[in-house]
Scaffold this motif. Structure first.
Motif, PDB file in Angstrom:
ATOM      1  N   GLY A   1      18.459  -3.102   7.957  1.00 35.37           N
ATOM      2  CA  GLY A   1      17.324  -4.014   8.012  1.00 35.37           C
ATOM      3  C   GLY A   1      17.129  -4.623   6.637  1.00 35.37           C
ATOM      4  N   SER A   2      16.568  -5.804   6.576  1.00 37.11           N
ATOM      5  CA  SER A   2      16.427  -6.417   5.254  1.00 37.11           C
ATOM      6  C   SER A   2      14.999  -6.886   5.007  1.00 37.11           C
ATOM      7  CB  SER A   2      17.421  -7.553   5.084  1.00 37.11           C
ATOM      8  OG  SER A   2      17.343  -8.423   6.186  1.00 37.11           O
ATOM      9  N   PHE A   3      14.059  -6.019   5.334  1.00 40.70           N
ATOM     10  CA  PHE A   3      12.654  -6.266   4.993  1.00 40.70           C
ATOM     11  C   PHE A   3      12.270  -5.142   4.047  1.00 40.70           C
ATOM     12  CE2 PHE A   3       8.223  -7.246   7.077  1.00 40.70           C
ATOM     13  CZ  PHE A   3       7.806  -7.780   5.878  1.00 40.70           C
TER      14      PHE A   3
ATOM     15  N   GLU B   1       0.830  -1.198   0.000  1.00 37.74           N
ATOM     16  CA  GLU B   1       0.000   0.000   0.000  1.00 37.74           C
ATOM     17  C   GLU B   1       0.874   1.262   0.000  1.00 37.74           C
ATOM     18  OE1 GLU B   1      -4.027   1.116   2.392  1.00 37.74           O
ATOM     19  OE2 GLU B   1      -2.215   0.891   3.592  1.00 37.74           O
ATOM     20  N   LYS B   2       1.925   1.240   0.808  1.00 39.74           N
ATOM     21  CA  LYS B   2       2.855   2.379   0.891  1.00 39.74           C
ATOM     22  C   LYS B   2       3.509   2.632  -0.468  1.00 39.74           C
ATOM     23  CE  LYS B   2       4.986   5.465   3.343  1.00 39.74           C
ATOM     24  NZ  LYS B   2       4.225   6.500   4.058  1.00 39.74           N
ATOM     25  N   GLN B   3       3.978   1.561  -1.102  1.00 39.92           N
ATOM     26  CA  GLN B   3       4.640   1.708  -2.401  1.00 39.92           C
ATOM     27  C   GLN B   3       3.683   2.307  -3.426  1.00 39.92           C
ATOM     28  OE1 GLN B   3       4.298   0.090  -5.566  1.00 39.92           O
ATOM     29  NE2 GLN B   3       6.008   1.338  -6.284  1.00 39.92           N
ATOM     30  N   LYS B   4       2.447   1.789  -3.427  1.00 38.38           N
ATOM     31  CA  LYS B   4       1.438   2.259  -4.388  1.00 38.38           C
ATOM     32  C   LYS B   4       1.107   3.729  -4.171  1.00 38.38           C
ATOM     33  CE  LYS B   4       0.395  -1.524  -6.635  1.00 38.38           C
ATOM     34  NZ  LYS B   4       0.849  -1.557  -8.015  1.00 38.38           N
ATOM     35  N   SER B   5       1.137   4.178  -2.920  1.00 40.91           N
ATOM     36  CA  SER B   5       0.653   5.517  -2.596  1.00 40.91           C
ATOM     37  C   SER B   5       1.397   6.611  -3.358  1.00 40.91           C
ATOM     38  CB  SER B   5       0.723   5.759  -1.086  1.00 40.91           C
ATOM     39  OG  SER B   5       2.069   5.859  -0.666  1.00 40.91           O
ATOM     40  N   LYS B   6       2.702   6.436  -3.587  1.00 40.53           N
ATOM     41  CA  LYS B   6       3.434   7.463  -4.348  1.00 40.53           C
ATOM     42  C   LYS B   6       4.412   6.855  -5.344  1.00 40.53           C
ATOM     43  CE  LYS B   6       3.006  11.492  -1.417  1.00 40.53           C
ATOM     44  NZ  LYS B   6       3.638  12.307  -0.357  1.00 40.53           N
ATOM     45  N   ASP B   7       4.139   5.631  -5.770  1.00 42.43           N
ATOM     46  CA  ASP B   7       5.019   4.927  -6.703  1.00 42.43           C
ATOM     47  C   ASP B   7       6.477   4.977  -6.242  1.00 42.43           C
ATOM     48  OD1 ASP B   7       5.695   3.405  -8.936  1.00 42.43           O
ATOM     49  OD2 ASP B   7       6.132   5.183 -10.136  1.00 42.43           O
ATOM     50  N   TYR B   8       6.687   4.652  -4.966  1.00 43.74           N
ATOM     51  CA  TYR B   8       8.032   4.666  -4.412  1.00 43.74           C
ATOM     52  C   TYR B   8       8.917   3.613  -5.073  1.00 43.74           C
ATOM     53  CZ  TYR B   8       6.356   7.620  -0.591  1.00 43.74           C
ATOM     54  OH  TYR B   8       5.833   8.642   0.146  1.00 43.74           O
ATOM     55  N   ASP B   9      10.219   3.926  -5.209  1.00 43.85           N
ATOM     56  CA  ASP B   9      11.179   2.962  -5.742  1.00 43.85           C
ATOM     57  C   ASP B   9      11.441   1.855  -4.726  1.00 43.85           C
ATOM     58  OD1 ASP B   9      11.615   4.271  -8.134  1.00 43.85           O
ATOM     59  OD2 ASP B   9      13.175   5.559  -7.293  1.00 43.85           O
ATOM     60  N   ILE B  10      11.353   2.224  -3.454  1.00 45.37           N
ATOM     61  CA  ILE B  10      11.689   1.254  -2.414  1.00 45.37           C
ATOM     62  C   ILE B  10      10.896   1.565  -1.144  1.00 45.37           C
ATOM     63  CG2 ILE B  10      13.726   2.640  -1.716  1.00 45.37           C
ATOM     64  CD1 ILE B  10      15.117  -0.076  -1.123  1.00 45.37           C
ATOM     65  N   VAL B  11      10.455   0.518  -0.497  1.00 47.80           N
ATOM     66  CA  VAL B  11       9.828   0.664   0.825  1.00 47.80           C
ATOM     67  C   VAL B  11      10.630  -0.238   1.754  1.00 47.80           C
ATOM     68  CG1 VAL B  11       7.753   0.316   2.214  1.00 47.80           C
ATOM     69  CG2 VAL B  11       7.540   1.030  -0.178  1.00 47.80           C
ATOM     70  N   THR B  12      11.024   0.286   2.903  1.00 49.01           N
ATOM     71  CA  THR B  12      11.874  -0.522   3.763  1.00 49.01           C
ATOM     72  C   THR B  12      11.400  -0.488   5.213  1.00 49.01           C
ATOM     73  OG1 THR B  12      14.168  -0.904   4.465  1.00 49.01           O
ATOM     74  CG2 THR B  12      13.587   1.353   3.964  1.00 49.01           C
ATOM     75  N   GLY B  13      11.447  -1.615   5.862  1.00 47.97           N
ATOM     76  CA  GLY B  13      11.055  -1.711   7.256  1.00 47.97           C
ATOM     77  C   GLY B  13      12.122  -1.102   8.153  1.00 47.97           C
ATOM     78  N   THR B  14      11.738  -0.710   9.350  1.00 49.03           N
ATOM     79  CA  THR B  14      12.717  -0.123  10.266  1.00 49.03           C
ATOM     80  C   THR B  14      12.526  -0.617  11.693  1.00 49.03           C
ATOM     81  OG1 THR B  14      13.626   1.935  11.146  1.00 49.03           O
ATOM     82  CG2 THR B  14      11.268   1.938  10.632  1.00 49.03           C
TER      83      THR B  14
END
Lengths: 95, 189
Positions: B174-176, B122-135
């Protein structure tokens, strides 16, 4: 403006600081205020590094002690592991 | 979050390849697969799980084969390698063989919970992000069962990297992560 690498950014900020510092310490700029505070100016790099070190230690320790410990997530996962093992056993998984 | 609101945003052709590099994970692998399947089946998300086992001596690959039998070869894809070649090349290997247009990387040792995958999407779709990463360092992120020393090293190393590099990302190690297949192929060849 050309995009600088992080290393270049650090070098330029440090060079700018030491250029000013050296011009004051080396007596290239003369002013009574500078001469009155010469000791402070002379040791200012050490003061800055020390103060920053204290800030860093404080911040890091604060973050260590407030590091989010995910107890509820752990308990949820424990339950799910049991559930998964039961379900997978029923589906014929042999470990 | 409801499945239906997410479903409407996902293009029909979107597929997510979840890469699971493993080494001696025979006990954790079934659990992580079970969790992924339970959280993603019925969510409207099309996905596959790519297991990249580096010749684990504990028989992780045998377990992976059993899981493939249970859940089918569409969901579970095996891309094993002969010997331990490392995590970085395991990701590259997985990206090359992934059939999805999106890639999700996560640990197989249960450090990362699959329940967050829909939020990543959902996060990626919201602004067509290149990458979404957990923290682990901000918001709801965190760790469990770490002693003082481990927390100190983690926080200390994170402080230094943030200071020196100012990456704009709170967790570099992190690797998620969710990435886009076509945007990383130029990097990995």
């Amino acid at each position: 403006m050309i995009k600088m690498t992080k290393l270049l950014e650090w070098i330029s900020v440090a060079s700018a600081f030491f250029a000013v510092w050296f011009s004051l310490v080396g007596g290239y700029i003369k002013h009574p205020v500078i001469e009155e505070n010469m000791n402070f100016i002379l040791f200012s790099p050490i003061f800055i590094v020390t103060l920053f070190g204290l800030y860093a230690v404080t911040v890091v320790l604060y973050r260590v002690f407030t590091f989010n410990n995910c107890e509820p997530a752990f308990l949820e996962l424990q339950k799910q592991i049991q559930e998964a093992n039961k379900d997978l056993l029923a589906k014929g998984l042999k470990l | 979050m409801t499945g239906s609101s997410l479903d409407s945003e996902i293009t029909r052709s979107d597929k997510y390849s979840i890469l699971l590099p493993t080494y001696n994970e025979r006990e954790n692998l079934p659990i992580i697969i079970w969790l992924i399947i339970n959280y993603l089946d019925g969510s409207g998300i099309d996905y596959e799980v790519v297991i990249i086992d580096d010749g684990s001596p504990d028989g992780t690959l045998d377990v992976a084969k059993q899981l493939q039998k249970i859940y089918g070869s569409y969901r579970i894809v095996l891309r094993p390698r002969e010997k331990k070649l490392g995590l970085g090349t395991a990701y590259i290997h997985g990206i090359k063989h992934a059939t999805g247009n999106y890639i999700i990387i996560m640990d197989a040792d249960l450090s990362h919970h699959p329940k967050f995958i829909p939020q990543f999407i959902e996060k990626q779709k919201s602004k067509d992000y290149d990458i979404v990463t957990g923290t682990r360092y901000v918001g709801g992120g965190g760790v469990y069962g770490w002693d003082f020393k481990r927390k100190l090293i983690s926080r200390g190393a994170n402080f230094i990297t943030q200071l020196l590099l100012r990456p704009g990302v709170s967790d570099l190690t992190g690797s998620f992560r969710l990435i886009i297949q076509e945007r990383c192929t130029t990097e990995v060849g």
